[in-house]
Design a protein around this motif. Structure first.
Motif, short mmCIF file in Angstrom:
data_model
loop_
_atom_site.label_atom_id
_atom_site.label_comp_id
_atom_site.label_asym_id
_atom_site.label_seq_id
_atom_site.Cartn_x
_atom_site.Cartn_y
_atom_site.Cartn_z
N THR A 103 0.84 -1.20 0.00
CA THR A 103 0.00 0.00 0.00
C THR A 103 0.87 1.25 0.00
O THR A 103 0.60 2.21 -0.73
CB THR A 103 -0.93 0.01 1.23
OG1 THR A 103 -1.83 -1.10 1.15
CG2 THR A 103 -1.75 1.30 1.29
N PHE A 134 -11.69 -10.40 2.89
CA PHE A 134 -12.22 -9.78 1.67
C PHE A 134 -11.25 -9.86 0.49
O PHE A 134 -11.60 -9.51 -0.63
CB PHE A 134 -12.64 -8.32 1.93
CG PHE A 134 -11.51 -7.36 2.23
CD1 PHE A 134 -10.77 -6.77 1.22
CD2 PHE A 134 -11.20 -7.04 3.55
CE1 PHE A 134 -9.75 -5.88 1.50
CE2 PHE A 134 -10.18 -6.14 3.84
CZ PHE A 134 -9.45 -5.56 2.81
N MET A 135 -10.02 -10.34 0.75
CA MET A 135 -9.03 -10.48 -0.33
C MET A 135 -8.91 -11.91 -0.83
O MET A 135 -8.39 -12.13 -1.94
CB MET A 135 -7.64 -10.03 0.16
CG MET A 135 -7.51 -8.57 0.54
SD MET A 135 -5.84 -8.23 1.19
CE MET A 135 -4.84 -8.48 -0.29
N TYR A 139 -5.88 -9.53 -6.67
CA TYR A 139 -4.89 -9.16 -5.66
C TYR A 139 -3.53 -9.82 -5.91
O TYR A 139 -2.61 -9.63 -5.12
CB TYR A 139 -5.40 -9.49 -4.26
CG TYR A 139 -6.49 -8.54 -3.82
CD1 TYR A 139 -6.22 -7.19 -3.65
CD2 TYR A 139 -7.80 -8.99 -3.61
CE1 TYR A 139 -7.21 -6.30 -3.27
CE2 TYR A 139 -8.79 -8.10 -3.24
CZ TYR A 139 -8.50 -6.75 -3.06
OH TYR A 139 -9.48 -5.89 -2.69
N LEU A 163 -3.71 -2.72 -1.73
CA LEU A 163 -4.91 -2.15 -1.12
C LEU A 163 -4.82 -0.64 -1.10
O LEU A 163 -3.73 -0.06 -1.06
CB LEU A 163 -5.07 -2.66 0.31
CG LEU A 163 -5.22 -4.17 0.52
CD1 LEU A 163 -5.38 -4.48 2.00
CD2 LEU A 163 -6.39 -4.73 -0.28
N THR A 164 -5.97 0.01 -1.10
CA THR A 164 -6.00 1.44 -0.81
C THR A 164 -5.75 1.63 0.68
O THR A 164 -5.79 0.66 1.46
CB THR A 164 -7.37 2.04 -1.17
OG1 THR A 164 -8.37 1.46 -0.32
CG2 THR A 164 -7.72 1.77 -2.63
N GLN A 176 -8.76 0.41 2.58
CA GLN A 176 -8.79 -1.07 2.63
C GLN A 176 -7.72 -1.61 3.57
O GLN A 176 -7.94 -2.58 4.29
CB GLN A 176 -8.60 -1.64 1.23
CG GLN A 176 -9.76 -1.42 0.28
CD GLN A 176 -9.44 -1.86 -1.13
OE1 GLN A 176 -8.32 -1.63 -1.63
NE2 GLN A 176 -10.40 -2.50 -1.80
N ASP A 202 -8.91 -1.54 7.10
CA ASP A 202 -9.83 -2.64 7.39
C ASP A 202 -9.08 -3.97 7.54
O ASP A 202 -9.38 -4.76 8.45
CB ASP A 202 -10.86 -2.77 6.26
CG ASP A 202 -11.84 -1.60 6.21
OD1 ASP A 202 -11.96 -0.90 7.24
OD2 ASP A 202 -12.44 -1.38 5.15
N ALA A 203 -8.10 -4.20 6.68
CA ALA A 203 -7.35 -5.46 6.73
C ALA A 203 -6.53 -5.55 8.01
O ALA A 203 -6.49 -6.61 8.66
CB ALA A 203 -6.44 -5.57 5.51
#
Length: 638
Positions: free
Chosen positions: A34, A253-254, A260, A265-266, A269, A272-273
């Motif tokens: 990221t 979610f990945m 991926y 990820l942003t 995101q 969240d991860a």
């Protein structure tokens, strides 16, 4: 590294420790990709459990990672660099915050694909399909040195579509490298989707058909990973551990999403991860650290222990002798192998691709079979294997026809150079001197191609005596060399007094040209064209034009100081090489760069040639001695 090694079984405490570290590694992977806004998190997260287990229990750590007896770990799918860097950092090789903050940052050693300057990384990879060949190179070196260590190779599943991997696995099985244990991260996804839809393959069946033992496991189960490695050490075959995994495993979610593979990820995101993983989000502090990065050139240098090579006394071929440069190469090579062995020097590994009789490595095969490696018609694998062997304690010679050793294996030679190998590539059948094989076998770009690879030096000797001395020179010199030779028998070059030119007090010096005959205008040549150039000079002299014949055996480093003496006249270059990229083009470019104002006329190859003997081909191309002499005379009198 754990003192335990792969013995016994994993305790509950060890499993819990691996799980905890793996969670942190997944956070590292996501942060660095990221932060860099690029990279490959998916495969890194599906491979991480295997990386952690092997690096923890294999015999490699920050203190012994330069020892010749360490275990070797090769990661072929080098785009999983976030997982490799995180694993190494969490095992104490370097600070984890450095790897995260400086990932994919210009000037950082933590590049997008793993690089050998990073402590703990054995081979720079990312051009897929080469890791298993590099591992075989380490196995070759270890066996020649009499050292025992284990070798682990990690590969991707989509990578198995590459043709070099079957070459490597056949080689490993042939030579019984039972110390090689390979893993495939079998997450069944690649950039374009599932491997079943992109390119179906029978991975297990193909490895078994080539003589490997295959163990299939859950690649996220530490007990199964550990036990599979332990079992591999009792099997008298190379072992593949086919590890079923989930792309991006660990973040719900990945998971199992092909996108991926190569998409970070942003920041939203990532938050969240990291929350799901229970990892602190310190992205702002990492941004500040990244902004404060300072470049160090020294961090990128690859330092290798110098080889100890004994070159023996040079052989001298009489003027009455007529042999070929390739035979002189074979004789000199055998001398080097024998003398080095007799004096306890660095082992010399000689690699062949089913051409020993033609490239003249058959002398080593006969007299020093323990130094000879027959790899079959597998040039891609052999080039990488030879290069990797040369950074693991041997000096490698890889002999082949020019069109195979240079053109076909170009990418492998490029990667060898990036890895700082100490490889001597000896190619015969270059230029137009290949016999009647025709244009498919005429390597007309051996100088131009290697000019693109920054670390390679090129030597194109002019007769058997110079070949002998050039081979001995390259063997003892550190770094990568191409020694290029034709096929045919050629005369031994003589001085005016009739004695051999490249003998007696002559000593080969890289970059130094040889003035064969004096004259008013420079007539420059190299390699198999030197005897022909002698005839050109003689014919020109009969027409009143005195040409200075200059042998430029190191075309990448033309002797410009010498050429300055002839600056008032046209510089003629005579070569059986692509005229656009050969010695003439190099001299012209250097003259322009240095503001010398030289006029350069190249007699070179300007199209694909024909099948036939060299005399006939050169005549058709207007490169025969009579035509060239007439043109040189005409140009000189203008």
């Amino acid at each position: 590294m754990s003192e335990k090694g792969f013995t016994g079984s994993l305790s509950e405490a060890e499993i819990n420790e691996l799980k905890t570290v793996a969670t942190h590694c997944r956070g590292d992977i996501l942060k660095m990709t990221t932060l860099a806004a690029s990279g490959h998190p998916g495969g890194s997260m599906s491979s991480i459990d295997m990386y952690l287990t092997v690096y923890k229990y294999a015999n490699i750590n920050k203190d012994n990672c330069k020892s010749f007896t360490r275990d070797r770990i090769f990661v072929s799918h080098g785009h999983t660099s976030p997982g490799v860097y995180s694993t190494l950092a969490r095992n104490g090789f370097f600070p984890v915050q450095d790897a995260i903050a400086y990932f994919r940052l210009a000037g950082s050693i933590y590049e997008g694909h793993i690089e050998r300057m990073v402590p703990g990384v054995e081979w720079s990879t990312g051009n897929l399909g080469q890791g298993l060949s590099a591992a075989c190179g380490a196995a070759v070196a270890g066996r020649m040195r009499g050292e025992e260590f284990d070798i682990y190779v990690f590969m991707g599943d989509g990578e198995q579509q590459k043709g070099q991997i079957p070459e490597a696995r056949r080689f490993a099985a042939k030579y019984g490298y039972n110390n090689i244990t390979a893993f495939i991260d079998y997450n069944k996804l690649q950039i374009s989707g599932s491997i079943a839809s992109v390119m179906p393959q029978n991975i297990r069946g193909e490895f078994e058909a080539d003589g490997w033992h295959v163990i299939e496991i859950d690649g996220h189960n530490y007990t199964q990973i550990f036990n599979a490695v332990a079992a591999s050490k009792k099997i008298e075959k190379p072992v593949l551990i086919l590890a079923n995994t989930i792309m991006s495993f660990g973040v719900s979610f990945m998971e199992n999403i092909a996108g991926y593979h190569g998409k970070p990820l942003t920041e939203a995101q990532l938050a969240d991860a990291l929350k799901e993983l229970g990892i602190e989000n310190d992205i702002e502090a990492l941004k500040a650290k990244r902004a404060a990065f300072k470049f160090s050139y020294a961090a990128h240098e690859l330092v290798q222990e110098p080889a100890k090579i004994f070159t023996g006394a040079p052989r001298t071929y009489a003027v009455t002798d007529k042999t070929d440069n390739r035979s002189a190469f074979g004789d000199a090579l055998l001398d080097v192998v024998k003398d080095t062995k007799a004096n306890g020097g660095t082992p010399v590994a000689v690699f062949d691709c089913d051409l020993a009789g033609s490239v003249k490595t058959d002398g080593v095969e006969k007299h020093c079979p323990e130094n000879f490696v027959q790899a079959g018609i597998q040039e891609h694998h052999t080039a990488t294997c030879a290069g990797a062997a040369s950074v693991n304690g041997v000096v490698s010679f890889f002999a082949d026809f020019g069109v195979f050793g240079v053109d076909e294996a170009y990418n492998q030679q490029r990667l060898n150079d990036i890895n700082g190998s100490n490889l001597k590539v000896a190619t015969t059948h270059v230029g137009l001197d290949v016999g009647e094989d025709g244009k498919t076998h005429q390597c007309l770009d051996y100088v131009g191609a290697m000019r693109n690879i920054y670390g390679f030096k090129v030597i194109v000797p002019g007769d058997p005596n110079q070949t002998d001395r050039a081979v001995r020179y390259a063997a003892a010199a550190q770094g990568n060399f191409l020694i290029a030779m034709g096929r045919s028998k050629i005369p031994t070059v003589a001085k005016a007094d009739g004695t051999p030119f490249f003998a007696g007090d002559y000593k080969f010096e890289y970059g130094k040209a040889d003035v064969i005959t004096e004259g008013d205008a420079a007539f420059v040549t190299y390699g198999a064209m030197l005897p022909r150039a002698l005839k050109v000079v003689k014919l020109a002299a009969e027409k009143g034009v005195k040409l200075a014949l200059i042998n430029m055996s190191c075309p990448l480093e033309p002797d410009m100081e010498l050429l300055k003496k002839y600056a008032s006249k046209t510089i003629f270059v005579y070569e059986d090489h692509n005229a656009n990229t050969g010695l003439g083009a190099i001299i012209g470019a250097k003259a322009a760069e240095e503001g010398l104002g030289l006029r350069v006329k190249t007699f070179g190859v300007r199209s694909y040639a024909y099948s036939g003997n060299p005399d006939g081909i050169l005549k058709l191309l207007g490169l025969d001695e009579e035509t060239v002499a007439a043109e040189a005379v005409r140009a000189s009198k203008q």
